[in-house]
Design a protein around this motif. Sequence first.
Motif, PDB file in Angstrom:
ATOM      1  N   ALA A   1      25.413  36.603  40.703  1.00 16.38           N
ATOM      2  CA  ALA A   1      26.242  35.521  41.263  1.00 16.38           C
ATOM      3  C   ALA A   1      27.203  36.035  42.339  1.00 16.38           C
ATOM      4  CB  ALA A   1      27.016  34.826  40.151  1.00 16.38           C
ATOM      5  N   ALA A   2      27.582  37.301  42.247  1.00 16.96           N
ATOM      6  CA  ALA A   2      28.523  37.872  43.214  1.00 16.96           C
ATOM      7  C   ALA A   2      27.829  38.458  44.438  1.00 16.96           C
ATOM      8  CB  ALA A   2      29.346  38.969  42.533  1.00 16.96           C
ATOM      9  N   HIS A   3      26.520  38.389  44.487  1.00 20.28           N
ATOM     10  CA  HIS A   3      25.783  39.005  45.600  1.00 20.28           C
ATOM     11  C   HIS A   3      26.284  38.463  46.930  1.00 20.28           C
ATOM     12  CE1 HIS A   3      22.473  40.215  48.186  1.00 20.28           C
ATOM     13  NE2 HIS A   3      22.215  41.136  47.270  1.00 20.28           N
ATOM     14  N   PRO A   4      26.528  39.353  47.894  1.00 21.64           N
ATOM     15  CA  PRO A   4      27.096  38.921  49.174  1.00 21.64           C
ATOM     16  C   PRO A   4      26.255  37.909  49.957  1.00 21.64           C
ATOM     17  CG  PRO A   4      26.949  41.331  49.073  1.00 21.64           C
ATOM     18  CD  PRO A   4      26.343  40.789  47.826  1.00 21.64           C
ATOM     19  N   ASP A   5      24.950  37.891  49.742  1.00 27.87           N
ATOM     20  CA  ASP A   5      24.102  36.963  50.489  1.00 27.87           C
ATOM     21  C   ASP A   5      24.276  35.519  50.035  1.00 27.87           C
ATOM     22  OD1 ASP A   5      23.136  39.051  51.959  1.00 27.87           O
ATOM     23  OD2 ASP A   5      21.210  39.166  50.923  1.00 27.87           O
ATOM     24  N   ALA A   6      24.679  35.318  48.797  1.00 28.83           N
ATOM     25  CA  ALA A   6      24.847  33.961  48.280  1.00 28.83           C
ATOM     26  C   ALA A   6      25.888  33.967  47.160  1.00 28.83           C
ATOM     27  CB  ALA A   6      23.516  33.430  47.755  1.00 28.83           C
ATOM     28  N   PRO A   7      27.139  34.294  47.492  1.00 27.90           N
ATOM     29  CA  PRO A   7      28.146  34.426  46.436  1.00 27.90           C
ATOM     30  C   PRO A   7      28.497  33.099  45.777  1.00 27.90           C
ATOM     31  CG  PRO A   7      29.169  34.626  48.597  1.00 27.90           C
ATOM     32  CD  PRO A   7      27.688  34.535  48.821  1.00 27.90           C
ATOM     33  N   GLU A   8      28.522  33.127  44.477  1.00 29.18           N
ATOM     34  CA  GLU A   8      28.978  32.000  43.661  1.00 29.18           C
ATOM     35  C   GLU A   8      30.158  32.527  42.858  1.00 29.18           C
ATOM     36  OE1 GLU A   8      25.761  30.298  41.390  1.00 29.18           O
ATOM     37  OE2 GLU A   8      24.378  30.516  43.069  1.00 29.18           O
ATOM     38  N   THR A   9      31.317  32.510  43.480  1.00 28.70           N
ATOM     39  CA  THR A   9      32.498  33.168  42.940  1.00 28.70           C
ATOM     40  C   THR A   9      32.856  32.710  41.531  1.00 28.70           C
ATOM     41  OG1 THR A   9      33.334  33.470  45.181  1.00 28.70           O
ATOM     42  CG2 THR A   9      34.918  33.702  43.389  1.00 28.70           C
ATOM     43  N   GLU A  10      32.899  31.423  41.307  1.00 33.30           N
ATOM     44  CA  GLU A  10      33.299  30.920  39.987  1.00 33.30           C
ATOM     45  C   GLU A  10      32.313  31.346  38.912  1.00 33.30           C
ATOM     46  OE1 GLU A  10      34.211  26.748  40.013  1.00 33.30           O
ATOM     47  OE2 GLU A  10      35.533  26.955  41.737  1.00 33.30           O
ATOM     48  N   THR A  11      31.026  31.284  39.219  1.00 34.75           N
ATOM     49  CA  THR A  11      30.007  31.703  38.261  1.00 34.75           C
ATOM     50  C   THR A  11      30.126  33.194  37.990  1.00 34.75           C
ATOM     51  OG1 THR A  11      28.506  29.956  38.988  1.00 34.75           O
ATOM     52  CG2 THR A  11      27.518  31.813  37.810  1.00 34.75           C
ATOM     53  N   ALA A  12      30.317  33.981  39.042  1.00 35.26           N
ATOM     54  CA  ALA A  12      30.455  35.429  38.878  1.00 35.26           C
ATOM     55  C   ALA A  12      31.657  35.757  38.004  1.00 35.26           C
ATOM     56  CB  ALA A  12      30.583  36.109  40.239  1.00 35.26           C
ATOM     57  N   GLN A  13      32.787  35.117  38.270  1.00 32.58           N
ATOM     58  CA  GLN A  13      33.991  35.348  37.464  1.00 32.58           C
ATOM     59  C   GLN A  13      33.730  35.011  36.001  1.00 32.58           C
ATOM     60  OE1 GLN A  13      36.561  32.785  39.883  1.00 32.58           O
ATOM     61  NE2 GLN A  13      37.998  34.488  39.940  1.00 32.58           N
ATOM     62  N   ALA A  14      33.095  33.895  35.756  1.00 27.21           N
ATOM     63  CA  ALA A  14      32.825  33.470  34.383  1.00 27.21           C
ATOM     64  C   ALA A  14      31.908  34.452  33.661  1.00 27.21           C
ATOM     65  CB  ALA A  14      32.209  32.066  34.371  1.00 27.21           C
ATOM     66  N   ARG A  15      30.845  34.873  34.330  1.00 31.44           N
ATOM     67  CA  ARG A  15      29.888  35.788  33.699  1.00 31.44           C
ATOM     68  C   ARG A  15      30.515  37.155  33.446  1.00 31.44           C
ATOM     69  NH1 ARG A  15      28.213  31.660  32.380  1.00 31.44           N
ATOM     70  NH2 ARG A  15      26.333  30.681  33.155  1.00 31.44           N
ATOM     71  N   TYR A  16      31.253  37.670  34.432  1.00 36.45           N
ATOM     72  CA  TYR A  16      31.946  38.940  34.215  1.00 36.45           C
ATOM     73  C   TYR A  16      32.951  38.809  33.065  1.00 36.45           C
ATOM     74  CZ  TYR A  16      30.303  41.121  38.610  1.00 36.45           C
ATOM     75  OH  TYR A  16      29.557  41.679  39.624  1.00 36.45           O
ATOM     76  N   GLY A  17      33.646  37.690  33.024  1.00 33.95           N
ATOM     77  CA  GLY A  17      34.625  37.477  31.954  1.00 33.95           C
ATOM     78  C   GLY A  17      33.991  37.451  30.575  1.00 33.95           C
ATOM     79  N   GLU A  18      32.853  36.772  30.462  1.00 35.89           N
ATOM     80  CA  GLU A  18      32.130  36.727  29.180  1.00 35.89           C
ATOM     81  C   GLU A  18      31.644  38.118  28.782  1.00 35.89           C
ATOM     82  OE1 GLU A  18      29.364  33.160  28.659  1.00 35.89           O
ATOM     83  OE2 GLU A  18      29.767  33.157  30.822  1.00 35.89           O
ATOM     84  N   ALA A  19      31.085  38.832  29.745  1.00 38.90           N
ATOM     85  CA  ALA A  19      30.591  40.187  29.478  1.00 38.90           C
ATOM     86  C   ALA A  19      31.744  41.101  29.085  1.00 38.90           C
ATOM     87  CB  ALA A  19      29.875  40.743  30.704  1.00 38.90           C
ATOM     88  N   LEU A  20      32.847  40.986  29.776  1.00 35.73           N
ATOM     89  CA  LEU A  20      34.025  41.798  29.507  1.00 35.73           C
ATOM     90  C   LEU A  20      34.556  41.553  28.098  1.00 35.73           C
ATOM     91  CD1 LEU A  20      35.913  43.829  30.889  1.00 35.73           C
ATOM     92  CD2 LEU A  20      37.189  41.903  31.800  1.00 35.73           C
ATOM     93  N   ALA A  21      34.622  40.307  27.695  1.00 37.12           N
ATOM     94  CA  ALA A  21      35.114  39.982  26.352  1.00 37.12           C
ATOM     95  C   ALA A  21      34.224  40.599  25.268  1.00 37.12           C
ATOM     96  CB  ALA A  21      35.197  38.467  26.174  1.00 37.12           C
ATOM     97  N   LEU A  22      32.917  40.470  25.430  1.00 37.73           N
ATOM     98  CA  LEU A  22      32.001  41.059  24.451  1.00 37.73           C
ATOM     99  C   LEU A  22      32.077  42.581  24.464  1.00 37.73           C
ATOM    100  CD1 LEU A  22      28.777  38.868  24.778  1.00 37.73           C
ATOM    101  CD2 LEU A  22      30.305  39.026  22.804  1.00 37.73           C
ATOM    102  N   ALA A  23      32.107  43.157  25.647  1.00 39.61           N
ATOM    103  CA  ALA A  23      32.153  44.619  25.765  1.00 39.61           C
ATOM    104  C   ALA A  23      33.425  45.177  25.134  1.00 39.61           C
ATOM    105  CB  ALA A  23      32.042  45.039  27.229  1.00 39.61           C
TER     106      ALA A  23
END
Length: 119
Positions: free
Chosen positions: A41-63
């Motif tokens: 989602a954070a890829h520079p060619d097609a960034p989806e900032t809100e989705t990237a933040q959410a996914r990183y946040g979910e991964a971070l919480a589990l990790a």
Amino acid sequence: LFLAEQLEEALTVTERALALARKRAERGHEAYALRLLGDIAAHPDAPETETAQARYGEALALAEKFGMQPLVAHCQLGLGRLYQREGRRQEADEHVEKAAAMYADMGMRWWQERANGMR
């Protein structure tokens, strides 16, 4: 697929991996799949900032919950990279600094140097 710039296929495969990890209650694999979805989602060619933040946040919480320190650091670095592209310098610096410190603590020099290069 992600590294080969095949983002749509990488997204499809990673979403399937996430669904399978959740079905099997494999929380570690779920966290890794979420981080990869954040990267996609954070890829520079097609960034989806809100989705990237959410996914990183979910991964971070589990990790964090399961003591997956390298994954925590990778999520911090991903967020730092995302915020740099968004021009959110202070937030970017905070995440990159956390990642660099974690990499140093774990002796992950290559990653530490990569994070330090982003400052």
